[in-house]
Design a protein around this motif. Structure first.
Motif, PDB file in Angstrom:
ATOM      1  N   ALA A   1       0.836  -1.097   0.032  1.00  0.00           N
ATOM      2  CA  ALA A   1      -0.004  -0.008  -0.006  1.00  0.00           C
ATOM      3  C   ALA A   1       0.846   1.308  -0.080  1.00  0.00           C
ATOM      4  O   ALA A   1       0.542   2.191  -0.747  1.00  0.00           O
ATOM      5  CB  ALA A   1      -1.095  -0.005   1.171  1.00  0.00           C
ATOM      6  N   GLN A   2       1.821   1.305   0.849  1.00  0.00           N
ATOM      7  CA  GLN A   2       2.745   2.485   0.745  1.00  0.00           C
ATOM      8  C   GLN A   2       3.633   2.465  -0.517  1.00  0.00           C
ATOM      9  O   GLN A   2       3.690   3.549  -0.952  1.00  0.00           O
ATOM     10  CB  GLN A   2       3.763   2.316   1.936  1.00  0.00           C
ATOM     11  N   LYS A   3       4.245   1.341  -0.617  1.00  0.00           N
ATOM     12  CA  LYS A   3       5.075   1.273  -2.076  1.00  0.00           C
ATOM     13  C   LYS A   3       4.270   1.904  -3.360  1.00  0.00           C
ATOM     14  O   LYS A   3       4.905   2.642  -4.096  1.00  0.00           O
ATOM     15  CB  LYS A   3       5.883  -0.004  -2.182  1.00  0.00           C
ATOM     16  N   GLU A   4       3.049   1.556  -3.264  1.00  0.00           N
ATOM     17  CA  GLU A   4       2.359   1.725  -4.592  1.00  0.00           C
ATOM     18  C   GLU A   4       1.620   2.851  -4.458  1.00  0.00           C
ATOM     19  O   GLU A   4       0.720   3.232  -5.384  1.00  0.00           O
ATOM     20  CB  GLU A   4       1.407   0.525  -5.030  1.00  0.00           C
ATOM     21  N   GLY A   5       1.519   3.638  -3.557  1.00  0.00           N
ATOM     22  CA  GLY A   5       0.820   4.741  -3.185  1.00  0.00           C
ATOM     23  C   GLY A   5      -0.782   4.338  -3.174  1.00  0.00           C
ATOM     24  O   GLY A   5      -1.420   5.339  -3.814  1.00  0.00           O
ATOM     25  N   TRP A   6      -1.381   3.409  -2.615  1.00  0.00           N
ATOM     26  CA  TRP A   6      -2.747   2.994  -2.661  1.00  0.00           C
ATOM     27  C   TRP A   6      -3.550   4.308  -2.171  1.00  0.00           C
ATOM     28  O   TRP A   6      -4.573   4.668  -2.638  1.00  0.00           O
ATOM     29  CB  TRP A   6      -3.166   1.828  -1.901  1.00  0.00           C
ATOM     30  N   GLN A   7      -3.115   5.092  -1.116  1.00  0.00           N
ATOM     31  CA  GLN A   7      -3.823   6.183  -0.620  1.00  0.00           C
ATOM     32  C   GLN A   7      -4.176   7.224  -1.771  1.00  0.00           C
ATOM     33  O   GLN A   7      -5.290   7.761  -2.091  1.00  0.00           O
ATOM     34  CB  GLN A   7      -3.304   7.008   0.392  1.00  0.00           C
ATOM     35  N   ASP A   8      -2.930   7.586  -2.528  1.00  0.00           N
ATOM     36  CA  ASP A   8      -3.140   8.739  -3.597  1.00  0.00           C
ATOM     37  C   ASP A   8      -3.930   8.132  -4.800  1.00  0.00           C
ATOM     38  O   ASP A   8      -4.827   8.500  -5.227  1.00  0.00           O
ATOM     39  CB  ASP A   8      -1.930   9.317  -3.919  1.00  0.00           C
TER      40      ASP A   8
END
Length: 194
Positions: A22-29
């Motif tokens: 989630a962090q590496k692939e930028g799921w939040q953005d």
């Protein structure tokens, strides 16, 4: 924001793999997705410290504090629902869930199982695969239904069963694949929903 709640009972290695992806692939953005909480039924689960280290909120709801499975699952639903999850992820959560719990999260409750389902539901999957003479084993991400280790298959990974394999050696190889397919299946869930 689309919330994920992850349920753990132990080391939390699959939870950590999902959080790293989630962090590496930028799921939040890119997807508007975040891990809202990690909940454990065991106060001493090593995964709780791992979740805190990665900045994820953690909660503990000890199942032994409840008189029945139904009472625990009702309290667990209330705890989860405070985070308004779009997806509930079982990541080494070692509790059989009641039909009411499963129905409450129908279509948004997933699990990973260390076998190529429908083969070897339940426990001791690696030894059972070796004993059966299987040439391959693996892991399956699936929708959770009221029937244990059934439900639609969302992803699978295959690993070879090697000559002289032990259950521990096979489990370690399968776990490395779990850490790859579980984050992909979670991401795909939200991509399909978009």
């Amino acid at each position: 924001m689309k919330n994920i709640v992850i349920l753990i009972s132990g080391s939390g290695s699959n939870m950590a793999a999902i959080a790293r992806a989630a962090q590496k692939e930028g799921w939040q953005d890119s997807l508007g997705v975040r891990v809202a909480a990690v909940v454990s039924n065991k106060p001493d689960a090593p995964g709780l410290a791992l979740a805190k280290d990665q900045g994820m909120p953690t909660e503990v709801l000890p199942h032994k504090s409840f008189e029945s499975r139904d009472a625990f699952d009702t309290a667990l639903m209330a705890r989860i629902d405070r985070h308004a999850p779009q997806l509930v992820v079982l990541a080494g959560f070692m509790r059989i869930l009641t039909p009411a719990f499963v129905q409450h999260y129908a279509g948004r409750l997933i699990n990973i199982h260390p076998s190529l389902l429908p083969a070897f539901t339940g426990l001791n999957t690696h030894q059972r695969a070796i004993d059966a003479g299987c040439r391959v084993a693996g892991a399956t991400v699936h929708q959770v239904t009221a029937e244990l280790d059934h439900g639609a298959c969302l992803a699978q990974a295959v690993v070879p069963v090697l000559p002289g394999d032990t259950a521990a050696a096979l489990a370690a190889r399968v776990l490395t694949q779990e850490h790859l397919i579980y984050p992909r299946a979670v991401r795909a869930f939200f991509e399909r929903a978009a």
